[in-house]
Design a protein around this motif. Sequence first.
Motif, short mmCIF file in Angstrom:
data_model
loop_
_atom_site.label_atom_id
_atom_site.label_comp_id
_atom_site.label_asym_id
_atom_site.label_seq_id
_atom_site.Cartn_x
_atom_site.Cartn_y
_atom_site.Cartn_z
N PRO A 252 51.07 39.99 47.59
CA PRO A 252 50.44 39.07 48.54
C PRO A 252 48.92 39.03 48.37
O PRO A 252 48.32 39.91 47.74
CB PRO A 252 50.82 39.65 49.90
CG PRO A 252 50.91 41.13 49.64
CD PRO A 252 51.49 41.25 48.24
N PHE A 253 48.33 38.02 48.95
CA PHE A 253 46.87 37.93 49.01
C PHE A 253 46.31 39.11 49.81
O PHE A 253 46.85 39.49 50.85
CB PHE A 253 46.44 36.64 49.70
CG PHE A 253 46.14 35.49 48.77
CD1 PHE A 253 45.08 35.57 47.86
CD2 PHE A 253 46.88 34.33 48.83
CE1 PHE A 253 44.78 34.50 47.02
CE2 PHE A 253 46.59 33.25 47.99
CZ PHE A 253 45.54 33.34 47.08
N ASP A 254 45.23 39.66 49.34
CA ASP A 254 44.35 40.50 50.13
C ASP A 254 43.45 39.53 50.88
O ASP A 254 42.65 38.81 50.26
CB ASP A 254 43.54 41.42 49.20
CG ASP A 254 42.29 41.97 49.86
OD1 ASP A 254 42.38 42.47 50.98
OD2 ASP A 254 41.20 41.89 49.23
N VAL A 255 43.58 39.44 52.19
CA VAL A 255 42.90 38.41 52.97
C VAL A 255 41.70 38.99 53.70
O VAL A 255 41.79 40.02 54.37
CB VAL A 255 43.87 37.77 53.99
CG1 VAL A 255 43.16 36.67 54.78
CG2 VAL A 255 45.09 37.19 53.27
N ARG A 256 40.56 38.31 53.55
CA ARG A 256 39.33 38.69 54.24
C ARG A 256 38.71 37.43 54.85
O ARG A 256 39.08 36.33 54.47
CB ARG A 256 38.37 39.36 53.26
CG ARG A 256 39.01 40.59 52.60
CD ARG A 256 38.20 41.15 51.47
NE ARG A 256 38.93 42.25 50.84
CZ ARG A 256 38.43 43.46 50.63
NH1 ARG A 256 37.19 43.74 51.01
NH2 ARG A 256 39.16 44.39 50.04
N SER A 257 37.78 37.61 55.76
CA SER A 257 37.20 36.46 56.44
C SER A 257 35.69 36.60 56.55
O SER A 257 35.17 37.71 56.76
CB SER A 257 37.79 36.30 57.85
OG SER A 257 39.17 36.06 57.80
N LEU A 258 35.00 35.47 56.41
CA LEU A 258 33.57 35.38 56.65
C LEU A 258 33.33 34.30 57.71
O LEU A 258 33.95 33.23 57.67
CB LEU A 258 32.83 34.98 55.38
CG LEU A 258 32.66 36.01 54.27
CD1 LEU A 258 32.00 35.36 53.06
CD2 LEU A 258 31.82 37.19 54.75
N THR A 259 32.44 34.58 58.63
CA THR A 259 32.03 33.56 59.59
C THR A 259 31.00 32.67 58.89
O THR A 259 29.82 32.99 58.81
CB THR A 259 31.42 34.20 60.85
OG1 THR A 259 32.37 35.11 61.41
CG2 THR A 259 31.06 33.14 61.88
N SER A 260 31.50 31.57 58.34
CA SER A 260 30.66 30.73 57.48
C SER A 260 31.23 29.33 57.41
O SER A 260 32.45 29.15 57.41
CB SER A 260 30.57 31.33 56.07
OG SER A 260 29.93 30.45 55.16
#
Length: 281
Positions: A252-260
């Motif tokens: 699966p994707f390794d999922v990360r997030s940026l507030t952008s």
Amino acid sequence: MSSTFVFVHGSNGNSFYWAPLQRELALAGHRSLAVDLPGHGYAATFPSGYQAPQDPAALATTPSAMAGITLAETTEHLADVVRRAGEHGPVIVVAHSRGGFPLTSLGNNHPELIARMVYISAWCPVDVSGAEYSESPENAESLLPEAFGVVVADPASLGAIRMNWRTADPALLAVLKRTMLEDGTDEEFHAVLNLLEPDEMFDIGTEADRARADTWGRVPRTYIRLTEDRSIPVALQDRFIKEADALTPDNPFDVRSLTSSHMRFVVHPAEAATMLGELAG
């Protein structure tokens, strides 16, 4: 051996807009290079009608160096760069926005060249074509349709998508800012516009260019969600992730997030550089 990041720009972009992020990575001890896809960078077309004072008729009809360039050709250009970089260690290929199309094609056709794929709010067609994703409910909140006034020629006739980023239309500029960099200053927004090129490739592939489990699906992958993106809504980003994970549940994707927004991480790259550095480690 240490990893090398290879950056793939988005629509109407070039290697130049990665410079701030590359600087942050270099200061942290990481090696990187940014690709100019065919017809971009110093090979881009800047018609005389694009200069001031603008000539709308000439801008709409001047032939494009990008006419006829295909996704397959773009993929092989990217593969050549990644292959050469791979002589010095593992390669992490990072794509933004429309750069996800050649990254997915690269994974389909040359998975052995890639140590990891990283999509930063990038297109990742899995179940349907790019055109179908554009018409999907997950893309309903995209502001891109409101910004189509920036297109100044018939793409089918020109063989490329030509956009006038030097428009003086205040209403269109306001929509473009909301679409690309709503969380930036006007000065930052104007700087971003002046990095963009008039022409973009017309071809984004076919059904055959959707992610394939047997090749693309073998490569470790990360998706960095841009949670304030008004160009590729987070709902569509999440659909790409969900469908890819269903295609290869064991990878699966390794999922990360940026507030952008769509472009803020390019202008203010420190947090993205830290995130990428963790992947290199």
